[in-house]
Design an enzyme around this catalytic site. Structure first.
Site, mmCIF file in Angstrom:
data_model
loop_
_atom_site.group_PDB
_atom_site.id
_atom_site.type_symbol
_atom_site.label_atom_id
_atom_site.label_comp_id
_atom_site.label_asym_id
_atom_site.label_seq_id
_atom_site.Cartn_x
_atom_site.Cartn_y
_atom_site.Cartn_z
ATOM 1 N N HIS A 1 4.534 6.515 11.694
ATOM 2 C CA HIS A 1 4.175 6.349 10.292
ATOM 3 C C HIS A 1 3.305 7.560 9.976
ATOM 4 C CE1 HIS A 1 3.134 4.814 6.498
ATOM 5 N NE2 HIS A 1 2.677 3.624 6.799
ATOM 6 N N ARG B 1 11.229 3.792 4.289
ATOM 7 C CA ARG B 1 10.579 2.823 5.184
ATOM 8 C C ARG B 1 11.707 1.968 5.737
ATOM 9 N NH1 ARG B 1 5.835 -0.670 5.450
ATOM 10 N NH2 ARG B 1 4.775 1.320 5.481
ATOM 11 N N LYS C 1 25.186 -6.210 0.614
ATOM 12 C CA LYS C 1 26.640 -6.358 0.663
ATOM 13 C C LYS C 1 27.233 -5.672 1.880
ATOM 14 C CE LYS C 1 26.892 -6.269 -4.394
ATOM 15 N NZ LYS C 1 27.254 -5.393 -5.500
ATOM 16 N N ARG D 1 0.803 -1.209 0.000
ATOM 17 C CA ARG D 1 0.000 0.000 0.000
ATOM 18 C C ARG D 1 0.846 1.275 0.000
ATOM 19 N NH1 ARG D 1 -3.724 -2.772 2.041
ATOM 20 N NH2 ARG D 1 -1.981 -3.693 3.096
ATOM 21 N N THR D 2 1.709 1.383 0.992
ATOM 22 C CA THR D 2 2.440 2.635 1.173
ATOM 23 C C THR D 2 3.343 2.922 -0.024
ATOM 24 O OG1 THR D 2 2.384 2.202 3.529
ATOM 25 C CG2 THR D 2 3.850 3.925 2.791
#
Lengths: 332, 190
Positions: A156, A128, A106, A78-79
Site C-alpha cells: 500500500h 485497490r 457480471k 480514507r484512501t
C-alpha cells in the site's frame, strides 16, 4: 529476448539516480521498487503540496483536463476519499468506480474492465484490489498510469509514503529511528510498504506480533522480528499499530481478541513504559480497545489524524508526478 | 533562416558576460525606478518567483526598506503547478512550496523574476496570484529582459534590456546567495 543495440537491456531501476533527479516513473506500484532518492523526492514534493491545502482556494490547475479513476474492488473510506480529494485539488476530473453494481459482478475480468475504462480516455487508474500483484498486472496491460492503492497483502505504497512523511515531519529525519510495527504483520500491506520505505531511508524496523501472524520470513527482508511486545516497548521512537484485519484472519491464526489485546495491544499500562515522546501511529480504521487504547489514540503522542492530513498531500504529489512522467520514459 | 543567421552574427558580437558590479548597478537602477513609482508610506507587496526571483525580491525589498519603505509585505511563488509548458521543458522541475502568508488584496503588488523570456512563467504567476486574492494592481520587475515573448506580457521595470537573444542561447542569472557570486551570462544551451 537477446539484447543488442536496438534492444538494450532494461535499465536497473533500483540504482540510485543522480542528485538532480527527475521523476520518470509512470506508475506507483510498490515502495520496494523505489530508490531512497526517489522516496526523498516524493516526500519533498508532498511537502510543497501541503501548502495548497492551507489556501482559501484549495486548488491548483496542474492536472486540469486529466481524468483520474478510482477503481476500488475493496471497501475503503480514507484512501478513496483522500485520492478523490487529492485529484480534485489538482483540478483533475475524478470518476469513482466500485465493484458493487458494476459489470465486474457480471464476470468481467480486471484487465478487461480496466481496458474499457481506459478506452474512455483516462490518464490515471488508482487501483485497490484484494489480490496481491493486481496493480502490477494492470500496469502491464494498460497505457495510462496506475497507482496502487493497496493490493491484497502485498503493498500500500501511498500509506507507506504518508507514514514516512509523518515520521519525518515529527522527528525531522528518518535515518536512525527505531520503528515498531505491531500486530497482524502477515496480512498487512501497510507493514510491507512501511518496511521497505523505512529500511531504504535508514530506520531500524522491529516487527512485533504473534508467531502465527509474523512469519520468520520477514527477517530476510531486513527487519527484526519480535514476539514479545514488552521486550522492546521502551526502546522505540515510533509505534505503528496495525489494524487487526478480521476479514483476512483465519481463526486458527488468532486465539482470542482479549488475548491479542493483552499481549499486543497498546494499552494504557504498556504505553506508560514507552519513551516519553514516543510517536503513535495507526493506518486506520482503528479497532478501539483492541489494538489501541482510546485514550492513547486521542492523546498527545498520537499522529493518527496528522497521518490522514498528510495522506492528502502525499497523494497529490503521487498523482502529479506519475501523470507528468515523460512519455518517452520506459514503463517503470 | 537568413534573418536568424543575421541575428546570430549580430549576437556573437554582443557582450555575453556581466560581472558582479554590473549586476549591482542593474539592481540599483531597478530600485531607483521602483522608489519613484511607489509611495514609501503605502503598502507594497513584493512577491518573488522561485528560485532567483525570490532572491531578487528579497534584495529589492531590503533596498526599498532602507529608502524609507516601511510597509513592504513579502511572499514567494512557485509557479510549477500553473505552467502550461511542463511537457516541453524537459526534466520536470521539483515543485517547491509557495509562501504567501500575507493578504495581497487591495494593495499594489510587485512581481519579481530574474529573466523575462516567453512570458509563460509570468502568466503562470498571475494565475497563481488570482488564487490568493485580488491586488489593487500587479506590476512586474525583472533583472533581464531577453526578448522572445510568446504572450502579450511586458515588464514595468527592467534592469537590463538585451536585444532579442536567439532561442538556442540561455541567459543565466547567478546570484551570490545561491550561486556564490553575482553574474549574468549569455551562453549557448548545452
Amino acid at each position: 529476448m537477446p539484447h543488442d543495440k536496438l534492444h538494450p537491456p532494461p535499465a536497473d531501476t533500483r540504482k540510485a539516480p543522480a542528485a538532480t533527479l527527475a521523476w520518470t516513473r509512470k506508475h506507483l506500484l510498490t515502495l520496494e521498487s523505489l530508490s531512497a532518492a526517489e522516496l526523498e523526492y516524493l516526500l519533498n514534493t508532498a511537502q510543497s503540496f501541503r501548502e495548497v491545502s492551507t489556501r482559501s482556494i484549495k486548488k491548483v490547475p496542474a492536472l486540469r483536463g486529466r481524468v483520474v479513476v478510482n477503481a476500488f474492488f475493496e471497501d475503503s473510506t480514507r484512501t478513496r476519499t483522500s485520492f478523490s480529494l487529492a485529484a480534485s485539488r489538482l483540478s483533475a476530473d475524478v470518476i469513482d468506480f466500485s465493484e458493487k453494481g458494476s459489470s465486474v459482478s457480471k464476470g468481467e475480468t480486471l484487465v478487461d474492465t480496466a481496458r474499457n475504462i481506459e478506452a474512455m480516455g483516462v490518464d490515471v487508474i488508482v487501483l485497490r484490489h484484494p489480490a496481491s500483484g493486481a496493480a502490477e498486472v494492470l500496469a502491464r496491460s494498460v497505457k495510462c498510469s496506475v497507482v496502487n492503492a493497496g493490493d491484497g497483502a502485498h503493498e500500500h505504497p501511498t500509506q507507506g509514503l504518508l507514514d514516512l512523511y509523518t515520521i519525518r515531519e515529527r522527528f525531522g529525519k528518518i535515518a536512525g529511528l527505531k520503528v515498531a510495527i505491531v500486530g497482524d504483520i502477515a496480512n498487512s500491506r501497510v507493514a510491507r510498504s512501511n518496511l521497505w520505505g523505512l529500511k531504504k531511508l535508514g530506520a531500524e524496523v522491529i516487527l512485533v506480533g504473534p508467531p502465527t501472524l509474523l512469519p520468520r520470513a520477514f527477517e530476510s527482508l531486513g527487519a527484526r522480528c519480535v514476539h514479545d511486545f514488552d521486550s522492546i516497548v521502551s526502546q522505540v521512537d515510533v509505534i505503528n499499530m496495525l489494524r487487526v484485519q478480521f476479514e483476512r484472519i483465519r481463526t486458527s491464526q488468532f486465539p482470542s481478541v482479549r488475548e491479542f489485546t493483552r499481549l499486543f495491544g497498546l494499552t494504557t499500562e504498556r504505553f506508560a513504559r514507552c519513551k516519553k515522546d514516543v510517536f503513535v501511529m495507526h493506518p486506520g480504521p482503528m479497532n478501539r480497545g483492541i489494538e489501541i487504547g482510546s485514550n492513547i489514540a486521542d492523546g498527545p503522542n498520537s499522529g493518527i489524524l496528522t497521518q490522514v492530513t498528510n495522506g492528502l498531500a502525499v497523494r497529490m504529489a503521487v498523482l502529479y508526478l506519475v501523470s507528468n512522467a515523460t512519455a518517452e520514459t520506459q514503463r517503470r | 533562416l537568413f534573418f536568424s543567421g543575421l541575428s546570430r552574427i549580430f549576437w556573437l558580437s554582443m557582450r555575453t558576460v556581466y560581472d558582479a558590479s554590473d549586476v549591482q548597478r542593474t539592481i540599483e537602477t531597478l530600485v531607483d525606478r521602483l522608489a519613484v513609482a511607489f509611495s514609501p508610506a503605502s503598502p507594497l507587496n513584493i512577491i518573488g518567483i522561485r528560485t532567483r526571483g525570490e532572491i531578487l525580491a528579497q534584495r529589492l525589498a531590503l533596498a526599498l526598506a532602507s529608502r524609507g519603505f516601511s510597509r513592504i509585505g513579502r511572499g514567494v511563488l512557485d509557479v510549477t503547478l500553473y505552467r502550461d509548458d511542463l511537457s516541453e521543458i524537459g526534466p520536470k522541475p521539483m515543485v517547491r512550496p509557495t509562501e504567501m502568508n500575507i493578504d495581497i488584496n487591495a494593495h499594489p503588488l510587485l512581481l519579481v523574476d530574474d529573466v523575462l523570456f516567453t512570458g509563460r512563467s509570468i502568466r503562470a504567476a498571475m494565475d497563481a496570484l488570482s488564487d490568493f486574492g485580488r491586488p489593487a494592481a500587479v506590476r512586474l520587475a525583472v533583472l533581464v529582459d531577453r526578448g522572445g515573448r510568446e504572450l502579450p506580457i511586458q515588464a514595468d521595470f527592467v534592469g537590463l534590456k538585451l536585444p532579442d537573444v536567439p532561442g538556442d542561447y540561455r541567459v543565466n542569472v547567478k546570484l551570490g546567495e545561491i550561486d556564490g557570486r553575482d553574474e549574468i551570462l549569455v551562453e549557448p544551451r548545452t
